[in-house]
Design an enzyme around this catalytic site. Structure first.
Site, short mmCIF file in Angstrom:
data_model
loop_
_atom_site.label_atom_id
_atom_site.label_comp_id
_atom_site.label_asym_id
_atom_site.label_seq_id
_atom_site.Cartn_x
_atom_site.Cartn_y
_atom_site.Cartn_z
N ASP A 277 0.87 -1.17 0.00
CA ASP A 277 0.00 0.00 0.00
C ASP A 277 0.91 1.23 0.00
O ASP A 277 1.82 1.34 0.84
CB ASP A 277 -0.87 -0.03 1.27
N SER B 174 -3.10 16.07 -13.02
CA SER B 174 -4.49 16.30 -13.44
C SER B 174 -4.61 17.76 -13.85
O SER B 174 -3.81 18.60 -13.42
CB SER B 174 -5.42 16.05 -12.25
N TYR C 258 -8.19 17.69 -3.35
CA TYR C 258 -7.59 16.95 -4.48
C TYR C 258 -6.72 17.91 -5.29
O TYR C 258 -5.58 17.62 -5.62
CB TYR C 258 -8.69 16.33 -5.33
N ALA D 59 -5.38 20.61 -4.22
CA ALA D 59 -4.19 20.96 -3.43
C ALA D 59 -3.12 19.88 -3.58
O ALA D 59 -1.93 20.19 -3.73
CB ALA D 59 -4.58 21.13 -1.96
N SER D 60 -3.52 18.60 -3.57
CA SER D 60 -2.52 17.52 -3.68
C SER D 60 -1.86 17.52 -5.06
O SER D 60 -0.67 17.26 -5.19
CB SER D 60 -3.14 16.16 -3.36
N LYS D 61 -2.65 17.83 -6.11
CA LYS D 61 -2.08 17.81 -7.46
C LYS D 61 -1.29 19.10 -7.74
O LYS D 61 -0.28 19.05 -8.44
CB LYS D 61 -3.19 17.62 -8.50
N1 LIG Z 1 -9.85 9.41 -14.48
C1 LIG Z 1 -9.75 10.71 -14.54
O1 LIG Z 1 -10.68 11.38 -15.02
C2 LIG Z 1 -8.51 11.41 -14.07
C3 LIG Z 1 -8.36 12.76 -14.42
C4 LIG Z 1 -7.21 13.43 -14.03
C5 LIG Z 1 -6.22 12.77 -13.34
N2 LIG Z 1 -6.37 11.45 -12.99
C6 LIG Z 1 -5.27 10.80 -12.27
O2 LIG Z 1 -4.90 9.64 -12.97
C7 LIG Z 1 -4.27 8.71 -12.07
C8 LIG Z 1 -4.86 7.33 -12.28
O3 LIG Z 1 -6.23 7.39 -11.96
P1 LIG Z 1 -7.35 6.55 -12.73
O4 LIG Z 1 -8.26 7.51 -13.37
O5 LIG Z 1 -6.74 5.47 -13.54
O6 LIG Z 1 -8.13 5.99 -11.45
P2 LIG Z 1 -8.41 4.52 -10.90
O7 LIG Z 1 -9.01 3.66 -11.97
O8 LIG Z 1 -9.20 4.74 -9.65
O9 LIG Z 1 -6.96 3.94 -10.54
C9 LIG Z 1 -6.25 4.39 -9.41
C10 LIG Z 1 -5.13 3.42 -9.12
O10 LIG Z 1 -4.40 3.92 -7.98
C11 LIG Z 1 -4.25 2.86 -7.05
N3 LIG Z 1 -4.14 3.29 -5.66
C12 LIG Z 1 -4.94 4.15 -4.99
N4 LIG Z 1 -4.56 4.22 -3.70
C13 LIG Z 1 -3.50 3.38 -3.56
C14 LIG Z 1 -2.67 3.00 -2.47
N5 LIG Z 1 -2.87 3.49 -1.23
N6 LIG Z 1 -1.68 2.10 -2.68
C15 LIG Z 1 -1.49 1.56 -3.92
N7 LIG Z 1 -2.24 1.88 -4.99
C16 LIG Z 1 -3.23 2.77 -4.80
C17 LIG Z 1 -5.53 2.04 -7.24
O11 LIG Z 1 -5.34 0.76 -6.65
P3 LIG Z 1 -6.52 0.01 -5.82
O12 LIG Z 1 -7.29 -0.78 -6.83
O13 LIG Z 1 -5.79 -0.84 -4.83
O14 LIG Z 1 -7.35 1.09 -5.17
C18 LIG Z 1 -5.65 2.03 -8.75
O15 LIG Z 1 -4.81 1.05 -9.30
C19 LIG Z 1 -4.51 9.27 -10.66
O16 LIG Z 1 -3.31 9.88 -10.22
C20 LIG Z 1 -5.60 10.32 -10.86
O17 LIG Z 1 -5.49 11.36 -9.91
C21 LIG Z 1 -7.51 10.75 -13.34
#
Ligand SMILES: NC(=O)c1ccc[n+]([C@@H]2O[C@H](COP(=O)([O-])OP(=O)(O)OC[C@H]3O[C@@H](n4cnc5c(N)ncnc54)[C@H](OP(=O)(O)O)[C@@H]3O)[C@@H](O)[C@H]2O)c1
Length: 294
Positions: A59, A138, A151, A153-155
């Site tokens: 994790d 993001s 969110y 703030a973190s990005k």
């Molecule tokens: N989708 C969008 O519209 C969007 C837009 C802008 C930016 N983003 C960014 O894109 C990136 C990927 O997001 P996504 O859209 O592909 O979302 P997602 O499908 O929810 O995937 C997130 C991934 O992060 C992993 N994760 C979260 N917390 C974790 C932890 N404590 N330890 C290990 N792994 C962890 C999740 O694993 P688990 O399965 O174990 O939870 C999952 O594999 C993120 O940084 C997000 O902020 C997404």
């Protein structure tokens, strides 16, 4: 190439991993719950058998165990790391007053502190291989959006760190780049919506119940109409394989629109426009005609 990528169970990370494996790269990834989470996927099973995919049950919020990744890179990758992809992330998207401190801290741990810690541990291996760092940020790291406060703030923090570090590391031959997507269809919005399904404290119900329903419905409808995550995965792969990756990579029409508007309009006008647009949208989605949250 040897590549470490986080967040491969779903979304951008899942698609990117498949593409990188197809292109012949060797991958290491920390996954909560370990190999069991991936064993249904035939490409992953095959890659594991061929030694092309190494998964550590980890994790990212458990900072004391992150050095296990360094150990694997030293022993199994012989100190070579060509690409480090910080992709894992989560969004606590809801009115600030309803967010709890633990969730906010976890969000910062995954989105900001884990990338910093992993980078610090692996810089020697990246230097050795003249490797590169890719951060999935993001558009919310460039533009401040209501209900995305912590969110964003973190990005923003991730962006500021990456931009400073890119100058620090340029003379060491370690490029960094940012991928800044708008809304794409992944598990991201679903996970955030799950967090929204809770009892609002009685004294805040009048203020937030309608807003939260509206925002929840808006997210649901937006996530169905979102863009195809394959485009973001393709960009990440392109950056990973490019000798000179571009620093900023804004992805999606919505992200470009918000970014350009934020740069063209006077700051105060932009802030007021976003505020009015969200108030209008949330009201529309919380109206009797809109689908009420599950
Ligand atoms: N989708 C969008 O519209 C969007 C837009 C802008 C930016 N983003 C960014 O894109 C990136 C990927 O997001 P996504 O859209 O592909 O979302 P997602 O499908 O929810 O995937 C997130 C991934 O992060 C992993 N994760 C979260 N917390 C974790 C932890 N404590 N330890 C290990 N792994 C962890 C999740 O694993 P688990 O399965 O174990 O939870 C999952 O594999 C993120 O940084 C997000 O902020 C997404």
């Amino acid at each position: 190439m040897n590549i470490l990528i986080t967040g491969i169970t779903t979304g951008f990370g899942f698609i990117t991993t498949k593409k990188l494996l197809k292109n012949g790269h060797t991958l290491l990834s920390p996954v909560r719950g370990g190999w069991d989470r991936l064993k249904e996927d035939l490409d992953f099973v095959q890659a594991k058998q061929n030694g092309k995919l190494i998964v550590v049950d980890l994790d990212l919020t458990n900072s004391s165990r992150l050095n296990e990744l360094k150990f694997i890179i030293e022993t199994q990758f012989k100190f070579r790391l060509d690409v480090l992809i910080h992709n894992a992330g989560l969004g606590i998207l809801m009115p600030f007053e309803l967010q709890n401190e633990n969730d906010i801290r976890q969000q910062f741990d995954v989105n900001f502190f884990a990338p910093l810690e992993i980078t610090r541990l692996l810089l020697p291996a990246l230097r050795f291989s003249k490797g590169k760092i890719i951060c999935v940020s993001s558009v919310a790291g460039l533009v401040s959006i209501p209900f995305y406060s912590t969110y964003c703030a973190s990005k923003y923090a991730l962006e500021a760190w990456a931009e400073s570090l890119s100058s620090e590391l340029s003379h060491q031959g370690i490029p960094i780049c940012l991928v800044e997507p708008g809304g794409y269809v992944t598990e991201f919005a679903n996970r955030s919506r799950t967090k929204m399904k809770f009892e609002i404290p009685n004294h805040l119900k009048d203020i937030y119940q309608k807003t939260l329903n509206g925002f929840h419905n808006m997210m649901e409808s937006k996530s169905k109409a979102g863009q195809n995550p394959i485009h973001v995965a393709n960009r990440i792969v392109k950056l990973a394989e490019s000798p000179h990756p571009k620093f900023r990579n804004i992805m999606g029409i919505d992200a470009w629109f918000a970014y350009v508007a934020s740069r063209i309009l006077p700051r105060e006008t932009f802030r007021k426009t976003i505020s009015l647009a969200y108030r209008f949208l949330v009201n529309r989605f919380s109206s009797d005609n809109a689908r009420v949250s599950e």
